[in-house]
Design an enzyme around this catalytic site. Structure first.
Site, PDB file in Angstrom:
ATOM      1  N   GLU A  23       0.804  -1.217   0.000  1.00 21.88           N
ATOM      2  CA  GLU A  23       0.000   0.000   0.000  1.00 21.88           C
ATOM      3  C   GLU A  23       0.840   1.273   0.000  1.00 21.88           C
ATOM      4  O   GLU A  23       0.310   2.363  -0.182  1.00 21.88           O
ATOM      5  CB  GLU A  23      -0.934  -0.015   1.210  1.00 21.88           C
ATOM      6  CG  GLU A  23      -1.962  -1.136   1.152  1.00 21.88           C
ATOM      7  CD  GLU A  23      -2.621  -1.421   2.483  1.00 21.88           C
ATOM      8  OE1 GLU A  23      -3.792  -1.819   2.485  1.00 21.88           O
ATOM      9  OE2 GLU A  23      -1.957  -1.267   3.533  1.00 21.88           O
TER      10      GLU A  23
ATOM     11  N   ASP B 257     -12.030  -5.193  -1.639  1.00 22.04           N
ATOM     12  CA  ASP B 257     -12.887  -6.380  -1.672  1.00 22.04           C
ATOM     13  C   ASP B 257     -14.269  -5.989  -1.177  1.00 22.04           C
ATOM     14  O   ASP B 257     -14.465  -4.893  -0.650  1.00 22.04           O
ATOM     15  CB  ASP B 257     -12.293  -7.503  -0.823  1.00 22.04           C
ATOM     16  CG  ASP B 257     -12.193  -7.128   0.649  1.00 22.04           C
ATOM     17  OD1 ASP B 257     -13.149  -7.422   1.394  1.00 22.04           O
ATOM     18  OD2 ASP B 257     -11.190  -6.510   1.046  1.00 22.04           O
TER      19      ASP B 257
END
Length: 224
Positions: free
Chosen positions: A12, A191
């Site tokens: 990230e 997700d």
């Protein structure tokens, strides 16, 4: 501006590291912290690790050693709001713990004793992000669990307006609030917090991190 950035995972922070100049990385306790510059801004960046304890530790080390003007917790999250899709960006205006339960003592579900239920992001920074992109903003909840269907239902029973769930933001927000340091939370949806999330997350976590980094850099582009 001196800005502190905390990402849970190495994937990230890749886009953020790539954007910095004059980088130096040092160990501070167990935390590896990279400092650098971006268009005149001083940037302090660390990968906290996953979970609320790791995030709280990283936030404490960063604030205590570097005294940033703003803490940004950025990364990925699972969608709770059915209108969100993979790749969408969310700005957290409020953050709460989704796995704290001391209701037997009269506290609200999610409330740590003697702490607020909701930690509020800096309103001026939120307003700045509102001008940058048509992102969804609202409540982000944090717990030490990778949320799937059953956990998703439990969270929404207590926080029906929650947009996404993840594992660090509330801890960062709590520490920042205790130090009096402004904060904001940025999350890219990796997700849909359903039965397929384990596979989907692996595929999209890097892309979610890139999207959050892009939004954060746009924010710094327009700050003096």
């Amino acid at each position: 501006m001196k800005i502190g950035i905390i990402t849970p995972m190495a994937e990230e922070k890749l886009s953020l590291i790539a954007a910095l100049d004059n980088t130096t990385t040092k160990q501070h306790g167990g935390a590896s912290i990279t400092t650098g510059t971006y268009k005149g801004h001083e940037v302090i960046l660390t990968e906290s690790g996953i979970g609320k304890v790791a995030a709280a530790s990283a936030a404490t080390v960063m604030i205590d050693n570097f005294e940033p003007d703003l803490i940004v917790n950025t990364g990925s999250a699972g969608a709770l709001d059915p209108d969100l899709k993979i790749g969408d960006e969310v700005v957290g205006t409020r953050v709460a713990h989704s796995d704290v339960d001391v209701t037997v003592f009269g506290y609200a579900f999610g409330q740590v004793p003697n702490k607020p239920l909701y930690y509020l992001a800096d309103p001026e920074v939120v307003a700045d992000f509102e001008k940058l992109a048509a992102v969804k903003e609202g409540l982000i909840v944090s717990g030490d669990q990778f949320v799937q269907d059953d956990a998703k239902k439990r969270i929404l029973a207590h926080f029906p307006d929650a947009l996404v769930a993840e594992m660090e933001a509330a801890a960062v927000a709590q520490v920042a609030t205790q130090f009096g340091t402004p904060f904001i939370v940025l999350r890219g949806v990796s997700d849909l917090a359903n039965g397929d999330s384990g596979v989907v997350f692996d595929d999209y976590v890097v892309e979610a991190g890139k999207a959050s980094a892009k939004l954060l850099l746009r924010y710094l582009d327009q700050k003096k």
